[in-house]
Design a protein around this motif. Structure first.
Motif, PDB file in Angstrom:
ATOM      1  N   HIS A 149       0.806  -1.221   0.000  1.00  0.00           N
ATOM      2  CA  HIS A 149       0.000   0.000   0.000  1.00  0.00           C
ATOM      3  C   HIS A 149       0.843   1.276   0.000  1.00  0.00           C
ATOM      4  O   HIS A 149       0.698   2.137  -0.877  1.00  0.00           O
ATOM      5  N   LYS A 150       1.748   1.419   0.971  1.00  0.00           N
ATOM      6  CA  LYS A 150       2.505   2.673   1.083  1.00  0.00           C
ATOM      7  C   LYS A 150       3.455   2.865  -0.091  1.00  0.00           C
ATOM      8  O   LYS A 150       3.648   3.988  -0.572  1.00  0.00           O
ATOM      9  N   PHE A 151       4.035   1.763  -0.569  1.00  0.00           N
ATOM     10  CA  PHE A 151       4.923   1.834  -1.734  1.00  0.00           C
ATOM     11  C   PHE A 151       4.134   2.313  -2.957  1.00  0.00           C
ATOM     12  O   PHE A 151       4.562   3.197  -3.694  1.00  0.00           O
ATOM     13  N   THR A 152       2.948   1.716  -3.157  1.00  0.00           N
ATOM     14  CA  THR A 152       2.100   2.065  -4.316  1.00  0.00           C
ATOM     15  C   THR A 152       1.625   3.513  -4.219  1.00  0.00           C
ATOM     16  O   THR A 152       1.566   4.224  -5.227  1.00  0.00           O
ATOM     17  N   TRP A 153       1.319   3.935  -3.022  1.00  0.00           N
ATOM     18  CA  TRP A 153       0.863   5.305  -2.771  1.00  0.00           C
ATOM     19  C   TRP A 153       1.960   6.309  -3.162  1.00  0.00           C
ATOM     20  O   TRP A 153       1.704   7.309  -3.838  1.00  0.00           O
ATOM     21  N   CYS A 154       3.194   6.012  -2.742  1.00  0.00           N
ATOM     22  CA  CYS A 154       4.326   6.890  -3.051  1.00  0.00           C
ATOM     23  C   CYS A 154       4.610   6.879  -4.556  1.00  0.00           C
ATOM     24  O   CYS A 154       4.815   7.936  -5.177  1.00  0.00           O
ATOM     25  N   LEU A 155       4.593   5.695  -5.153  1.00  0.00           N
ATOM     26  CA  LEU A 155       4.847   5.571  -6.594  1.00  0.00           C
ATOM     27  C   LEU A 155       3.750   6.274  -7.403  1.00  0.00           C
ATOM     28  O   LEU A 155       4.017   6.880  -8.439  1.00  0.00           O
ATOM     29  N   ASP A 156       2.529   6.211  -6.902  1.00  0.00           N
ATOM     30  CA  ASP A 156       1.388   6.870  -7.562  1.00  0.00           C
ATOM     31  C   ASP A 156       1.629   8.378  -7.659  1.00  0.00           C
ATOM     32  O   ASP A 156       1.314   8.997  -8.688  1.00  0.00           O
ATOM     33  N   ALA A 157       2.191   8.949  -6.598  1.00  0.00           N
ATOM     34  CA  ALA A 157       2.499  10.390  -6.598  1.00  0.00           C
ATOM     35  C   ALA A 157       3.575  10.699  -7.653  1.00  0.00           C
ATOM     36  O   ALA A 157       3.508  11.735  -8.332  1.00  0.00           O
ATOM     37  N   CYS A 158       4.552   9.788  -7.812  1.00  0.00           N
ATOM     38  CA  CYS A 158       5.602   9.964  -8.827  1.00  0.00           C
ATOM     39  C   CYS A 158       5.008   9.892 -10.236  1.00  0.00           C
ATOM     40  O   CYS A 158       5.365  10.680 -11.113  1.00  0.00           O
ATOM     41  N   ILE A 159       4.083   8.933 -10.440  1.00  0.00           N
ATOM     42  CA  ILE A 159       3.443   8.772 -11.753  1.00  0.00           C
ATOM     43  C   ILE A 159       2.641  10.023 -12.107  1.00  0.00           C
ATOM     44  O   ILE A 159       2.632  10.462 -13.256  1.00  0.00           O
ATOM     45  N   ARG A 160       2.010  10.599 -11.084  1.00  0.00           N
ATOM     46  CA  ARG A 160       1.236  11.826 -11.298  1.00  0.00           C
ATOM     47  C   ARG A 160       2.133  12.955 -11.817  1.00  0.00           C
ATOM     48  O   ARG A 160       1.767  13.712 -12.705  1.00  0.00           O
ATOM     49  N   GLU A 161       3.358  13.023 -11.252  1.00  0.00           N
ATOM     50  CA  GLU A 161       4.311  14.079 -11.652  1.00  0.00           C
ATOM     51  C   GLU A 161       5.165  13.651 -12.848  1.00  0.00           C
ATOM     52  O   GLU A 161       5.936  14.457 -13.369  1.00  0.00           O
ATOM     53  N   LYS A 162       5.085  12.383 -13.224  1.00  0.00           N
ATOM     54  CA  LYS A 162       5.913  11.801 -14.295  1.00  0.00           C
ATOM     55  C   LYS A 162       7.413  11.971 -14.005  1.00  0.00           C
ATOM     56  O   LYS A 162       8.239  12.115 -14.922  1.00  0.00           O
ATOM     57  N   PHE A 163       7.741  11.950 -12.713  1.00  0.00           N
ATOM     58  CA  PHE A 163       9.148  12.090 -12.302  1.00  0.00           C
ATOM     59  C   PHE A 163       9.319  11.597 -10.872  1.00  0.00           C
ATOM     60  O   PHE A 163       8.448  11.811 -10.030  1.00  0.00           O
ATOM     61  N   VAL A 164      10.462  10.943 -10.627  1.00  0.00           N
ATOM     62  CA  VAL A 164      10.777  10.478  -9.267  1.00  0.00           C
ATOM     63  C   VAL A 164      11.777  11.467  -8.676  1.00  0.00           C
ATOM     64  O   VAL A 164      12.952  11.486  -9.069  1.00  0.00           O
ATOM     65  N   ASP A 165      11.316  12.306  -7.751  1.00  0.00           N
ATOM     66  CA  ASP A 165      12.235  13.279  -7.151  1.00  0.00           C
ATOM     67  C   ASP A 165      13.054  12.623  -6.036  1.00  0.00           C
ATOM     68  O   ASP A 165      12.822  11.482  -5.648  1.00  0.00           O
ATOM     69  N   ASN A 166      14.009  13.373  -5.513  1.00  0.00           N
ATOM     70  CA  ASN A 166      14.946  12.810  -4.527  1.00  0.00           C
ATOM     71  C   ASN A 166      14.244  12.320  -3.263  1.00  0.00           C
ATOM     72  O   ASN A 166      14.564  11.250  -2.730  1.00  0.00           O
ATOM     73  N   LYS A 167      13.268  13.103  -2.786  1.00  0.00           N
ATOM     74  CA  LYS A 167      12.574  12.744  -1.536  1.00  0.00           C
ATOM     75  C   LYS A 167      11.816  11.430  -1.706  1.00  0.00           C
ATOM     76  O   LYS A 167      11.919  10.515  -0.876  1.00  0.00           O
ATOM     77  N   ARG A 168      11.058  11.337  -2.799  1.00  0.00           N
ATOM     78  CA  ARG A 168      10.270  10.117  -3.017  1.00  0.00           C
ATOM     79  C   ARG A 168      11.178   8.938  -3.346  1.00  0.00           C
ATOM     80  O   ARG A 168      10.850   7.790  -3.025  1.00  0.00           O
ATOM     81  N   ALA A 169      12.294   9.218  -3.982  1.00  0.00           N
ATOM     82  CA  ALA A 169      13.255   8.142  -4.290  1.00  0.00           C
ATOM     83  C   ALA A 169      13.734   7.497  -2.996  1.00  0.00           C
ATOM     84  O   ALA A 169      13.831   6.268  -2.900  1.00  0.00           O
ATOM     85  N   ARG A 170      14.014   8.331  -1.977  1.00  0.00           N
ATOM     86  CA  ARG A 170      14.479   7.795  -0.681  1.00  0.00           C
ATOM     87  C   ARG A 170      13.372   6.978  -0.010  1.00  0.00           C
ATOM     88  O   ARG A 170      13.636   5.941   0.611  1.00  0.00           O
ATOM     89  N   GLU A 171      12.119   7.466  -0.125  1.00  0.00           N
ATOM     90  CA  GLU A 171      10.984   6.723   0.443  1.00  0.00           C
ATOM     91  C   GLU A 171      10.845   5.349  -0.212  1.00  0.00           C
ATOM     92  O   GLU A 171      10.705   4.332   0.464  1.00  0.00           O
ATOM     93  N   LEU A 172      10.899   5.337  -1.549  1.00  0.00           N
ATOM     94  CA  LEU A 172      10.749   4.079  -2.284  1.00  0.00           C
ATOM     95  C   LEU A 172      11.882   3.115  -1.945  1.00  0.00           C
ATOM     96  O   LEU A 172      11.669   1.918  -1.779  1.00  0.00           O
ATOM     97  N   GLN A 173      13.089   3.670  -1.827  1.00  0.00           N
ATOM     98  CA  GLN A 173      14.237   2.828  -1.470  1.00  0.00           C
ATOM     99  C   GLN A 173      14.057   2.235  -0.074  1.00  0.00           C
ATOM    100  O   GLN A 173      14.372   1.063   0.160  1.00  0.00           O
ATOM    101  N   GLY A 174      13.499   3.043   0.830  1.00  0.00           N
ATOM    102  CA  GLY A 174      13.249   2.561   2.197  1.00  0.00           C
ATOM    103  C   GLY A 174      12.297   1.379   2.202  1.00  0.00           C
ATOM    104  O   GLY A 174      12.503   0.409   2.950  1.00  0.00           O
TER     105      GLY A 174
END
Length: 577
Positions: free
Chosen positions: A260-285
């Motif tokens: 759930h939380k991974f998909t939620w974070c990735l969903d925000a990246c898809i919305r922006e069509k970019f993985v920023d540094n903050k979300r990258a760290r979250e996804l890596q976590g």
């Protein structure tokens, strides 16, 4: 129509029929039947003759009373279901169901019985079986009741879900083969939230409700179909369904789905069509947080990352990072964010193999991808920068630098043998096409003829490529460009892959007016459908033929028109006189 009334001791039509058959005075018998079974309200008897004076039939009066009482009863059932202690209200509803269930097949009473069942969290199994066994009752019952039936009948639930899944896949394919070619409005244009409002996702969300068992069943269906077909749109649906439940705050399901939380974070990246540094760290976590013994969650995470919308976001972010690294004089291996993007791309692209083999571990990152392939892509970016700067110099300062026309053999080999390299390479080609970089496009195009698993001829890539090529519309007038694109790329696979045939026809339908007539004629012959061609290809070809027919000049225009010039007699000049 009167099913179940006898069981409750209420007279029905059959009783009236029997009374009239065995009586000597039918009118008295009817009057007695009306008295016994009418509305037992003393004050009403004196009022009924007024209705007779107005010509209102008794049936119409009784029907209106019945409808009013039924509405009141439905309101009361809903009120009982929401007031008082839980045990007490459910006991009242169970008693009411016991008394009324015998009338469930009576159309006028059925809504009340169904309403009682709808508000019961657990309908007695015996009654559920009776509903399930009768097609009409099953169809009439509320989705809340159906959920209770489905959770113990996977096959029946599968029958309900299957048409929706087929519809979903068909909708995705129709979008990819849309007649509209555009850079701004393509397959990936709708936002995640907009996509989740689609009919199929909404219906599945409603069918599942808060039932974890049904949610797990749908996920199992999606895994099975993904394995059977390799169709990545099932991965999209897996993510969309989870996020649709998230939108409704269905915590009963969201808290138990480890993705759930991974998909939620990735969903925000898809919305922006970019993985920023903050979300990258979250996804890596989330990825680093997968504990020993819980590796199976990697199967679900890989399926979430295999979603084409996720792959698109990761690949676009990778290309953007590579461009930034060129400006920073930094190598790919020195960028943790880039390595994470490649890690997620690798996990997503390995989803099918992981779920098929049931070996849940992350694929090993290919060392050469980072040390050789990505620097090679960066060198292409440098070539472009160098050439562009040279073109802007004053003519006397320009060096004789032609645009590089050859591609390293290693590049072609990477695209053929390495899945991640191929994916990133294809997105780089989409990037340069979108930049209207004809030179770079024609340079790299030959490498697309043979790629890993024919990825260059996949629907998603061809959909994006044909859209981006509209930006190079004026180039289609050039023989060399058309020969490289059509003869050197599209036509190499057209005969063996019908989807390529369709995408090429889509492109020509949009840009045929830009192509030279002689080239267009040869392409029309090459694209003529065979007996084995599907209806979609034949339809597109006919559309193209009709458009080309309209462009042909009429015979009257083609026929030579008589010369309008008048021959003037030669007049001697003054000098010759």
């Amino acid at each position: 129509m009167f099913a179940g009334l006898q069981e409750l001791g209420v007279a029905n039509g059959e009783d009236l029929k029997e009374t009239l058959t065995n009586c000597t005075e039918p009118l008295k018998a009817i009057e007695q039947f009306q008295t016994e079974n009418g509305v037992l309200l003393p004050s009403l008897q004196s009022a009924l003759p007024f209705l007779d004076l107005h010509g209102t039939p008794r049936l119409e009066f009784h029907q209106s009373v019945f409808d009013e009482l039924r509405e009141k009863l439905l309101e009361r059932v809903s009120a009982i279901a929401s007031e008082g202690k839980v045990e007490e209200r459910y006991k009242k509803l169970e008693d009411l169901l016991e008394k009324s269930f015998s009338l469930v097949k009576m159309p006028s009473i059925q809504p009340v019985v169904m309403c009682v069942m709808k508000h019961l969290p657990k309908v007695p199994e015996k009654k559920l079986k009776l509903v399930m066994a009768d097609k009409d009752l099953y169809k009439a019952c509320a989705v809340e009741v159906k959920r209770q039936i489905w959770q113990d009948n996977q096959a029946l639930f599968g029958d309900e879900v299957s048409p929706l899944l087929k519809q979903y896949i068909l909708e995705k394919e129709n979008t990819l083969f849309s007649s509209d070619l555009s850079v701004l409005h393509n397959f990936f244009s709708p936002s995640p939230k907009t996509r989740r409002q689609g009919e199929v996702v909404q219906k599945l969300t409603q069918m599942i409700g808060k039932n974890v068992k049904l949610y797990d069943m749908v996920l199992q269906f999606l895994r099975t179909l993904f394995l059977r077909t390799r169709n990545v749109h099932y991965c999209t649906l897996r993510a969309e369904l989870l996020m649709s439940l998230h939108d409704l705050d269905i915590s009963e399901i969201c808290t138990v789905d480890p993705c759930h939380k991974f998909t939620w974070c990735l969903d925000a990246c898809i919305r922006e069509k970019f993985v920023d540094n903050k979300r990258a760290r979250e996804l890596q976590g989330f990825l680093d947080g997968v504990k020993k013994g819980q590796e199976q969650v990697l199967g679900d995470l890989s399926m979430i990352l295999c979603d084409p919308f996720a792959i698109n976001t990761l690949a676009l972010s990778t290309i953007r990072h590579l461009q930034e690294l060129v400006g920073q004089d930094t190598l790919p291996r020195e960028s943790p964010d880039l390595l994470l993007l490649l890690r997620m791309l690798s996990l997503g692209q390995g989803a099918w193999d992981m779920i098929d083999s049931q070996v849940f571990r992350e694929p090993k990152m290919e060392h050469e991808l980072i040390t050789k392939f990505l620097p090679m892509l960066m060198s292409f970016v440098v070539d472009d920068y160098t050439f562009n700067v040279d073109q802007k110099l004053p003519s006397e300062e320009k060096g004789p630098i032609p645009y590089p026309s050859t591609i390293p053999e290693a590049f072609t080999k990477f695209l053929q043998e390495h899945r991640i390299a191929c994916e990133v390479g294809l997105y780089y080609i989409l990037h340069i096409t979108k930049q209207r970089n004809k030179n770079a496009f024609l340079r790299l195009l030959p490498a697309l003829v043979e790629t890993f698993s024919d990825l260059a001829f996949s629907d998603i890539f061809l959909h994006l490529l044909t859209g981006n090529l509209t930006l190079l519309a004026d180039e289609f007038a050039l023989e060399d460009f058309c020969t490289s694109l059509f003869d050197g790329f599209f036509l190499t696979a057209c005969s063996r892959k019908e989807n390529v045939h369709r995408h090429m026809l889509r492109l020509l339908l949009h840009l045929h007016h830009k192509v030279a007539p002689a080239k267009l004629e040869s392409l029309q012959k090459a694209l003529e459908p065979t007996k084995q061609s599907g209806e979609a290809v034949k339809d597109l070809y006919n559309q193209l033929s009709e458009k080309l027919e309209l462009r042909k000049p009429s015979p009257a225009q083609v026929a030579e028109t008589p010369s309008m010039e008048l021959t003037l007699p030669t007049v001697p000049t003054p000098a010759s006189l």
